[in-house]
Design a protein around this motif. Structure first.
Motif, PDB file in Angstrom:
ATOM      1  N   ARG A 112       0.803  -1.279   0.092  1.00 51.62           N
ATOM      2  CA  ARG A 112      -0.079  -0.113  -0.103  1.00 51.62           C
ATOM      3  C   ARG A 112       0.688   1.288  -0.046  1.00 51.62           C
ATOM      4  N   HIS A 120      -7.035   0.472   1.767  1.00 50.46           N
ATOM      5  CA  HIS A 120      -7.052  -0.357   2.922  1.00 50.46           C
ATOM      6  C   HIS A 120      -7.993  -1.468   2.341  1.00 50.46           C
ATOM      7  N   ILE A 121      -8.111  -2.560   3.002  1.00 51.34           N
ATOM      8  CA  ILE A 121      -8.813  -3.623   2.874  1.00 51.34           C
ATOM      9  C   ILE A 121      -9.673  -4.093   4.187  1.00 51.34           C
ATOM     10  N   GLN A 122     -10.953  -3.753   3.583  1.00 53.05           N
ATOM     11  CA  GLN A 122     -12.126  -4.325   4.681  1.00 53.05           C
ATOM     12  C   GLN A 122     -12.687  -5.542   4.246  1.00 53.05           C
ATOM     13  N   GLY A 123     -12.345  -6.452   5.058  1.00 53.81           N
ATOM     14  CA  GLY A 123     -13.133  -7.757   4.509  1.00 53.81           C
ATOM     15  C   GLY A 123     -12.708  -8.474   3.345  1.00 53.81           C
ATOM     16  N   GLU A 124     -13.399  -8.602   2.362  1.00 52.89           N
ATOM     17  CA  GLU A 124     -13.149  -8.901   0.844  1.00 52.89           C
ATOM     18  C   GLU A 124     -12.861  -7.837  -0.125  1.00 52.89           C
ATOM     19  N   TYR A 125     -13.032  -6.680   0.296  1.00 52.29           N
ATOM     20  CA  TYR A 125     -13.278  -5.472  -0.385  1.00 52.29           C
ATOM     21  C   TYR A 125     -11.779  -4.509  -0.287  1.00 52.29           C
ATOM     22  N   TYR A 127     -10.664  -0.533  -0.625  1.00 54.37           N
ATOM     23  CA  TYR A 127     -10.958   0.701  -0.720  1.00 54.37           C
ATOM     24  C   TYR A 127      -9.801   1.682  -0.968  1.00 54.37           C
TER      25      TYR A 127
END
Length: 286
Positions: A112, A120-125, A127
């Motif tokens: 990153r 940033h990654i949140q769950g499987e997504y 952003y």
């Protein structure tokens, strides 16, 4: 052709065997008669000296099998090549270091910090943050750092091999700093092209830079021919065909991953434009 006298022999001397040898060796020459002599002419003084030396050894000509085999120049070793192409090696070293710390794109914590946009990654997504926000925070390296990111061993290997081939040519013809400047310029423009046409996404690799270097050598060579930029036609054709294959969407359809086509096209366009300017300047200086 301009003429330099290489030999002057009596008319009764038979030069047919020696002239036949020159033809087989593809040595440009001409024979004329002047009063009681026959004169063998060549285009340059250095060539005349070689012809005289050859005549002393083979006045009646010789078969190719009888001629001595010319010594082949020793190919420089790997260390010598690294010294001669130090900037090419440094760029590849930086690429390897980035591949190691990002685990070839698997370590998102380090990845990153080098991507075009922070994320940033949140769950499987995933952003993405606005790219202007990163620039306002002083993270200007993001404009070029994606060129060092690679996803997988094959991606890294292929790009590294092509950069070693093209980068050394430019470094030998111009300089290491010229190569670095062109690489950063093509990296910057290809990254912007990919972001502009592809939108927020995670992309990287030297391929946009490679197409820039390819276009630069291609157009420069057309305007101001130089041995360093004389790429085999098969190489140029293969790279352009591969670009068309990627643009067709076949690679994505087969499940080999997404291709940063906009980066490839943007890099090639930037390289051709730079080659046009560089080639025109070199031609004007000549």
């Amino acid at each position: 052709m301009s003429r330099v006298e290489a030999l002057r022999c009596p008319l009764q001397e038979d030069l047919s065997g020696f002239v036949g040898l020159l033809r087989r060796l593809q040595v440009p020459h001409r024979v004329s008669e002047e009063r009681d002599s026959q004169v063998l002419w060549v285009p340059a003084g250095s060539l005349a000296e070689q012809v005289r030396a050859l005549y002393l050894r083979y006045p009646q000509g010789a078969d190719e099998a009888e001629l001595p085999t010319p010594a082949q120049p020793a190919r420089p070793g790997f260390v010598a090549q690294l010294r001669a192409s130090w900037m090419t090696a440094l760029v590849l070293l930086a690429t390897l270091v980035v591949a190691a710390i990002t685990l070839l794109g698997e370590n998102f914590t380090t990845l990153r910090w080098l991507s075009f946009q922070d994320f940033h990654i949140q769950g499987e997504y995933i952003y993405f943050q606005p790219w202007l926000a990163s620039l306002e925070a002083g993270q200007w390296w993001r404009l070029v750092s994606p060129m060092f990111i690679h996803f997988g061993v094959l991606h890294l290997t292929m790009n590294g091999m092509w950069y070693w081939e093209l980068g050394r040519r430019i470094e030998a013809r111009q300089s290491g700093w010229a190569l670095l400047g062109l690489s950063l310029l093509f990296g910057l423009l290809s990254n912007f092209a990919q972001f502009w046409f592809g939108g927020p996404s995670l992309f990287g690799g030297l391929s946009g830079v490679l197409y820039g270097l390819l276009g630069y050598c291609w157009i420069f060579q057309l305007l101001a021919p130089t041995p360093a930029y004389a790429l085999p036609r098969g190489v140029l054709a293969m790279m352009l065909i591969w670009l068309l294959v990627c643009l067709s969407g076949v690679i994505d359809t087969l499940g080999f991953g997404s291709i940063a086509n906009a980066a490839h096209v943007g890099g090639l366009a930037a390289g051709c434009a730079a080659g046009l300017i560089g080639g025109a300047l070199a031609r004007a200086r000549r």
